[in-house]
Motif scaffolding. Sequence first.
Motif, PDB file in Angstrom:
ATOM      1  N   VAL A 133       0.968  -1.203  -0.129  1.00 25.19           N
ATOM      2  CA  VAL A 133       0.046   0.068   0.118  1.00 25.19           C
ATOM      3  C   VAL A 133       1.020   1.107   0.087  1.00 25.19           C
ATOM      4  O   VAL A 133       1.838   1.392   1.004  1.00 25.19           O
ATOM      5  CB  VAL A 133      -0.991  -0.052   1.175  1.00 25.19           C
ATOM      6  N   LEU A 134       0.802   2.063  -1.052  1.00 26.11           N
ATOM      7  CA  LEU A 134       1.680   3.076  -1.269  1.00 26.11           C
ATOM      8  C   LEU A 134       1.426   4.233  -0.126  1.00 26.11           C
ATOM      9  O   LEU A 134       0.306   4.581   0.473  1.00 26.11           O
ATOM     10  CB  LEU A 134       1.587   3.754  -2.451  1.00 26.11           C
ATOM     11  N   GLY A 135       2.673   4.799   0.430  1.00 23.75           N
ATOM     12  CA  GLY A 135       2.378   5.622   1.561  1.00 23.75           C
ATOM     13  C   GLY A 135       2.330   4.989   2.969  1.00 23.75           C
ATOM     14  O   GLY A 135       2.148   5.462   4.018  1.00 23.75           O
ATOM     15  N   HIS A 136       2.440   3.600   3.052  1.00 19.37           N
ATOM     16  CA  HIS A 136       2.075   2.880   4.437  1.00 19.37           C
ATOM     17  C   HIS A 136       3.602   2.520   4.683  1.00 19.37           C
ATOM     18  O   HIS A 136       4.335   1.922   3.589  1.00 19.37           O
ATOM     19  CB  HIS A 136       0.922   1.734   4.313  1.00 19.37           C
ATOM     20  N   TYR A 137       3.608   1.874   5.839  1.00 16.80           N
ATOM     21  CA  TYR A 137       4.836   1.223   6.297  1.00 16.80           C
ATOM     22  C   TYR A 137       4.607  -0.383   6.018  1.00 16.80           C
ATOM     23  O   TYR A 137       5.680  -1.104   5.602  1.00 16.80           O
ATOM     24  CB  TYR A 137       5.035   1.380   7.732  1.00 16.80           C
ATOM     25  N   GLY A 138       3.890  -0.950   5.751  1.00 18.57           N
ATOM     26  CA  GLY A 138       3.517  -2.454   5.306  1.00 18.57           C
ATOM     27  C   GLY A 138       1.965  -2.324   5.218  1.00 18.57           C
ATOM     28  O   GLY A 138       1.122  -1.557   5.251  1.00 18.57           O
ATOM     29  N   PRO A 139       1.492  -3.456   4.794  1.00 11.29           N
ATOM     30  CA  PRO A 139       2.180  -4.950   4.589  1.00 11.29           C
ATOM     31  C   PRO A 139       3.220  -4.923   3.600  1.00 11.29           C
ATOM     32  O   PRO A 139       3.194  -4.106   2.564  1.00 11.29           O
ATOM     33  CB  PRO A 139       1.339  -5.785   4.569  1.00 11.29           C
ATOM     34  N   ASP A 140       4.185  -5.895   3.699  1.00 15.72           N
ATOM     35  CA  ASP A 140       5.313  -5.941   2.739  1.00 15.72           C
ATOM     36  C   ASP A 140       5.347  -7.422   2.118  1.00 15.72           C
ATOM     37  O   ASP A 140       4.667  -8.207   2.730  1.00 15.72           O
ATOM     38  CB  ASP A 140       6.499  -5.134   2.988  1.00 15.72           C
ATOM     39  N   THR A 141       6.419  -7.474   1.314  1.00 18.70           N
ATOM     40  CA  THR A 141       6.551  -8.602   0.736  1.00 18.70           C
ATOM     41  C   THR A 141       7.768  -9.548   1.345  1.00 18.70           C
ATOM     42  O   THR A 141       8.257 -10.645   0.731  1.00 18.70           O
ATOM     43  CB  THR A 141       6.779  -8.782  -0.973  1.00 18.70           C
ATOM     44  N   CYS A 142       8.424  -9.203   2.520  1.00 17.82           N
ATOM     45  CA  CYS A 142       9.401  -9.746   2.989  1.00 17.82           C
ATOM     46  C   CYS A 142       9.051 -10.942   3.905  1.00 17.82           C
ATOM     47  O   CYS A 142       7.964 -10.806   4.754  1.00 17.82           O
ATOM     48  CB  CYS A 142      10.163  -8.733   3.993  1.00 17.82           C
ATOM     49  N   ASP A 143      10.020 -11.739   4.234  1.00 17.04           N
ATOM     50  CA  ASP A 143       9.696 -12.840   4.839  1.00 17.04           C
ATOM     51  C   ASP A 143       9.719 -12.582   6.451  1.00 17.04           C
ATOM     52  O   ASP A 143       9.965 -11.462   6.946  1.00 17.04           O
ATOM     53  CB  ASP A 143      10.939 -13.929   4.794  1.00 17.04           C
ATOM     54  N   VAL A 144       9.510 -13.734   7.256  1.00 22.17           N
ATOM     55  CA  VAL A 144       9.332 -13.208   8.704  1.00 22.17           C
ATOM     56  C   VAL A 144      10.877 -12.703   9.202  1.00 22.17           C
ATOM     57  O   VAL A 144      11.957 -13.297   8.918  1.00 22.17           O
ATOM     58  CB  VAL A 144       9.237 -14.611   9.558  1.00 22.17           C
ATOM     59  N   GLY A 145      10.784 -11.648  10.058  1.00 21.28           N
ATOM     60  CA  GLY A 145      11.939 -11.258  10.824  1.00 21.28           C
ATOM     61  C   GLY A 145      12.675 -10.081   9.661  1.00 21.28           C
ATOM     62  O   GLY A 145      13.556  -9.723  10.097  1.00 21.28           O
ATOM     63  N   LEU A 146      12.016  -9.740   8.803  1.00 23.67           N
ATOM     64  CA  LEU A 146      12.581  -8.748   7.844  1.00 23.67           C
ATOM     65  C   LEU A 146      11.540  -7.736   7.579  1.00 23.67           C
ATOM     66  O   LEU A 146      10.406  -7.919   7.729  1.00 23.67           O
ATOM     67  CB  LEU A 146      12.754  -9.731   6.450  1.00 23.67           C
ATOM     68  N   PHE A 147      11.997  -6.599   7.294  1.00 20.48           N
ATOM     69  CA  PHE A 147      11.161  -5.398   6.780  1.00 20.48           C
ATOM     70  C   PHE A 147      11.569  -4.585   5.772  1.00 20.48           C
ATOM     71  O   PHE A 147      12.844  -4.723   5.426  1.00 20.48           O
ATOM     72  CB  PHE A 147      11.405  -4.454   8.126  1.00 20.48           C
ATOM     73  N   CYS A 148      10.610  -4.123   4.962  1.00 13.20           N
ATOM     74  CA  CYS A 148      10.832  -3.662   3.459  1.00 13.20           C
ATOM     75  C   CYS A 148      11.681  -2.069   3.802  1.00 13.20           C
ATOM     76  O   CYS A 148      10.625  -1.263   4.174  1.00 13.20           O
ATOM     77  CB  CYS A 148       9.818  -3.628   2.571  1.00 13.20           C
TER      78      CYS A 148
END
Length: 300
Positions: A133-148
């Motif tokens: 979602v543009l402009g949001h912190y997440g959700p994202d497509t990274c795995d557990v323990g990771l942050f985009c």
Amino acid sequence: MRLSPRSPLVLALALAACDLEILDPILTGGNSGHASESGPPAETSTGTTADSDTTAGSTCASNDTCTTYDSDSGAVFVVPPDPPAACDVYSQDCPSGFKCTAEGPPPLDVDSITCSPVVADPDQAGEACQVLVLGHYGPDTCDVGLFCDDVDPQTGTGTCAVMCHDNSGQPQCDADSECFGYHHIPLCVPHCDPLLQDCPAGDSCQYAGVDFVCLEVVALPANQLFEGCGGDWYCAPGLSCVDSEAADECSSGPDGPGCCSPYCDLSAPTCPGLGQQCQPYYDPGQAPPGLENVGVCALP
């Protein structure tokens, strides 16, 4: 790193809720949340619906989206799922198939931390990722323990960064990185050498309490040699924000009372300012291994 330890994590494109641009849906199971196009649920011979979750006044199961049917008015209502429970980003204590991360629009606060669904075939550390979602912190497509992280506000693309984990109450990273608490999203940021400036593009090698780590240059364009500064994060890579008395050439400016002066190598000292000398950055015996020769140019 796009997250800055000195200011809240802010994306340049902060969209209002009514103008969100969804890039890709996340399917979490359950019903679609849309009312049936064929009309209300079929009734049984006793005058009740076949599913108790679709009777008037019914409640739906937690963490699922369903519909309710008001038999008096004939209206069909969509009931959203209950909000996910808060979680611990260090221990990653979410149910299987979820990860503890940040979601939602700025500002980032404790209410932004939630259990978010992990997408199919998630991106791994160091790989390109997508904020959905543009402009949001997440959700994202990274795995557990990771942050985009390091997200482009125009496209929502970034890189999967490793979040710090908790080992016996102490935030941990691997030997090549340091844990930085980025306003509820603690990331493992890589160590670096200020003489080499061996950080990714857009970052500079900055002092972080004991060691040097790769952090974002906050103010762009970055301040250059002898320009004013309020911290290392204002100066271009290779420069440290020192006292303005470190060089006669220092100029004051709106960014702070300091002055951007170069790091230097104590084993081969050279400095650009008139009368400057390469001064040790650390007190004797305090330099981390490999950084014993780090100095900064300043007047004696």
